[in-house]
Enzyme design. Structure first.
Site, PDB file in Angstrom:
ATOM      1  NE  ARG A 166      -4.408  -2.308   1.873  1.00 28.44           N
ATOM      2  CZ  ARG A 166      -5.054  -2.728   2.411  1.00 28.44           C
ATOM      3  NH1 ARG A 166      -5.078  -2.126   3.900  1.00 28.44           N
ATOM      4  NH2 ARG A 166      -6.221  -2.757   1.432  1.00 28.44           N
ATOM      5  CE1 TYR A 214      -1.603  -0.467  -7.508  1.00 26.08           C
ATOM      6  CE2 TYR A 214      -1.241  -3.228  -9.555  1.00 26.08           C
ATOM      7  CZ  TYR A 214      -1.288  -1.442  -8.782  1.00 26.08           C
ATOM      8  OH  TYR A 214       0.168  -0.912  -8.952  1.00 26.08           O
ATOM      9  CD  GLU A 215      -1.043  -4.506  -3.576  1.00 26.46           C
ATOM     10  OE1 GLU A 215      -1.652  -4.964  -3.281  1.00 26.46           O
ATOM     11  OE2 GLU A 215      -0.754  -4.796  -4.824  1.00 26.46           O
ATOM     12  N   GLY A 216      -6.408  -2.994  -2.175  1.00 23.97           N
ATOM     13  CA  GLY A 216      -7.851  -2.825  -1.880  1.00 23.97           C
ATOM     14  C   GLY A 216      -8.175  -1.215  -1.853  1.00 23.97           C
ATOM     15  CD  GLN A 239      -6.809   1.513   1.138  1.00 24.37           C
ATOM     16  OE1 GLN A 239      -5.899   1.482   1.896  1.00 24.37           O
ATOM     17  NE2 GLN A 239      -6.484   0.579  -0.012  1.00 24.37           N
TER      18      GLN A 239
END
Lengths: 483, 483
Positions: free
Chosen positions: A288, A432-434, A439
């Site tokens: 992130r 991506y990555e949340g 978030q």
């Protein structure tokens, strides 16, 4: 097309002005001259080797032949050159072959990489995150086996979480692990959207896979993390993990997004059984912060392309003309207020974002410090800032890229100027990555409500104190040195 | 991929509730039943013929062979089918073979077209704008020659303004026109970004070209508008205008964006010499309203795709569960507040935008009314609203499309779901027919400051009166019928 130039002046300014206090880091000290020289060499490599193959990679994409994925040949060469020059292990510990250089320096180079070539940078960033997870949770044997070649960059790593029916909600994972007699596991199932899941640019690919040991609980509490190599590190035998498809995407065409099929693939447990989600989140938090840097890199590159065009292109009349100018000459785009508004916004996003990432990288280092109290405090603050940096800087990165298209007008819609590729490549970063929404849930649900806003209040107090101190101008210099 | 469905209920609601008063329009009256039947037939054609070839067109693009541009075969067939079914002349006067149906109805169908297939809709929209310019400024001979086949759709039209060095600033145009002995002109120069400038989907292509007659003044005051056909309408002879390149673009791949070379091409003046910019702006204003509809169409389609996915995809836990539900079941995306926020925003953009475009279409009709005062007032109000509708609805269209990508998460970045194509195609809408920044200049410079905000104040007064009247609920129904 305007070539990318690493923003060395602003990077040096941050490294010089906001240096990490020596007592808070375990890393070997690095002279300011050495840091600048490394930055310069990185910029040289990235501007010469990676930026020029970015547009070509977008057109060429990757090819799936059987279960093999072929990168564009120049991408393969660049990956080798990157590893050989030692860039991959820059901030990794000496113990595993790295150079243990400061995270603040590594963050600058990560930004350059993504600015110049997003598709390329994703391969190396994932490898580094895999290293961090193995370092934190792997057994000594696993570390000895995997870390040296991952740190050099001869091997690359992946993160295998998503499945077709399960994205943000990892609790739904169906991938199964069955214990074998020798203490290893057999992994079965399929994983979706695996970046660089298969390619011909490294000697081995190390998959970190979230799966459920047979009989384990439902939901995330039943997930374990496994290391599953493409080739067995000892015997060299091909493992039963294959790429069965690559995606057609909006951008990052040079980076293969793979569907991976695990057919009883041999893997080893990393960390404790049923605590996979914890290990995966070590990697995820790292990613992130890396994605936040992608947002900064995007804002920076979009700004560079925009200002170059705004200076070159002449269109319309300026509202205010220089005094000396008598004849009405066609104005540079740069002279139009709305163009200036966009350029200044892009620049603020890039420079402000870079400073925030610099601060986060410092917290990452302080997190390794000897003092438990300091480590704890830094870790809480970084936890609070990670979803903010990820969400805000990727959203503003996209805004900057979109502004670049507006600055170029119709030309921004055309492939050859390269600005629409910036947007298309960068568009993945809020997903991506949340996603941005995830978030937000992390920030409010875990980081703010999780400790009744204690960390948030502490942080805003620091901000207020810093701002108050600036009311007296003579305090500014002093305060900057302290912070 | 979720198929597109024309939003007939909301369209019918607008047509029923805010009908154009008969005394303000010269168009033949149309029963509500007939209007609904036409909408239904249009929806049927567009859903069956155009929506299904949208993704295929994105992949296939167009081919340049020599100076010929080949559309995807299914696009050619669809263009013929569209013309044969009479959709092209829907709102055109009877005199030229049209059906003189209300603009409010035509606007709904234009929205459907762009929603279902942006690349296709640009060909037909440009043709219709070319018709309007010829109707308003062409000589009787030019009208007789060009309008009938343009109105049927057997011929298509283009708008040739942009040159390589000159986008928003038309005063820089270098394309030159030289008078011939027979009263015609020879046009020389090259034009950039000409949508459907060359293709094999119609019998003839009618270019409306801004050029400067030799010796005319610099700047926009020296520009004249010419009609330059690909084939001479009488002799059928091929004219000296050729496509010398097509652009690789971010989207609208099925619509060829051509570089056109005029090599002494034979053309005729439209309107008065050196008053080309005025004639071109008739066409441009028409196009801006059409582009506003593209924004609405984009919001609508993005909303449809988003809500379908949000109902189908299950991920995470709902914050509030239905009372009857005991077991924690995986929630629909739809149950998550941030997803609802995005869906409601998209819907508000689509429905609000549609209502604004409906109002603009009414003003367009009232602009044809007998009463000078009414015509004048409608024209001023439409002038004020055109840049607002163009800028706001295209920006919100992009926001909706981007939200669709967020709702789909990683799947939104993948070609096969179709949402990233919506964004890529729609991204042109804030650029062409004047960027958002150019709309702002038009709004403030010409439409607000131009009459010392008289029109703006008059319009806001109407809004306030309408809103005040709604404070008494019983007045609402009455007021809606009046307005």
């Amino acid at each position: 097309m305007t070539p990318y130039h690493a923003p060395l002046n602003d990077m040096k300014f941050l490294l010089r002005t906001f240096s990490t206090p020596a007592e808070t880091t375990n890393r070997p000290s690095l002279s300011s001259e050495d840091a600048q020289e490394i930055l310069l060499q990185a910029a040289h490599f990235i501007e010469q080797e990676l930026a020029p193959i970015n547009a070509e990679g977008d057109r060429a994409g990757c090819k799936l032949e059987g279960n093999n994925v072929l990168l564009m040949p120049k991408f393969k060469q660049a990956l080798r050159a990157y590893a050989q020059a030692g860039w991959n292990g820059l901030s990794m510990p000496h113990e595993w072959g790295g150079q243990a250089l400061p995270e603040v320096l590594a963050a600058k180079i990560a930004e350059m990489l993504t600015s110049a070539n997003h598709a390329f940078s994703m391969i190396t960033a994932l490898s580094q995150s895999a290293c961090k997870a193995i370092m934190a949770f792997g057994s000594e044997q696993i570390k000895q086996t995997y870390l040296p070649p991952l740190v050099t960059g001869d091997w690359t790593g992946t993160m295998c979480m998503t499945e077709a029916h399960c994205g943000s909600d990892l609790g739904l994972i169906r991938c199964a692990a069955e214990a074998a007699d020798d203490g290893s596991y057999r992994i079965s199932g399929s994983k979706l959207f695996i970046s660089a899941g298969e390619h011909d640019g490294s000697d081995n690919i190390v998959h970190l896979v979230l799966a459920r040991i047979k009989g384990a609980a439902e939901g995330t509490r039943g997930l374990s993390l496994f290391v599953v190599p493409k080739f067995d590190p000892v015997s060299g035998e091909r493992n039963a993990v294959h790429c069965i498809g690559i995606e057609e995407k909006m951008g990052i065409h040079a980076n293969p997004t793979c569907t991976m099929s695990f057919e009883g693939a041999r893997g080893q447990l990393i960390g404790l059984a049923n605590e996979g989600i914890k290990a995966m989140f070590t990697m995820m938090n790292e990613m992130r912060l890396g994605t936040a840097l992608q947002g900064v890199g995007l804002s920076e590159h979009a700004f560079q392309k925009s200002i170059a065009y705004a200076k070159m292109r002449r269109q319309g009349q300026a509202l205010k003309k220089p005094k000396a100018e008598v004849k009405q000459e066609t104005a540079q785009l740069l002279q139009h207020p709305d163009i200036r508004r966009m350029l200044l916004t892009q620049r603020a996003f890039a420079e402000g974002g870079r400073a925030l990432c610099h601060y986060c990288a410092q917290l990452l280092e302080v997190g390794e410090a000897d003092s438990d109290a300091k480590r704890e405090q830094a870790s809480l603050k970084l936890g609070l800032l990670t979803p903010i940096a990820k969400a805000f800087l990727t959203e503003t990165g996209l805004e900057s890229a979109s502004m670049a298209i507006q600055v170029y007008g119709g030309h921004g819609y055309i492939r050859e100027t390269g600005v629409e590729q910036l947007y298309r490549d960068g568009r993945i970063s809020t997903l991506y990555e949340g996603t941005t929404g995830i978030q937000a849930l992390d920030l409010l649900g875990r980081k703010v409500l999780g400790d009744q806003a204690k960390t948030l209040l502490q942080f805003t107090k620091e901000i207020n104190q810093f701002c108050s101190s600036l009311i007296e101008p003579q305090n500014m210099q002093e305060n900057m040195q302290k912070s």
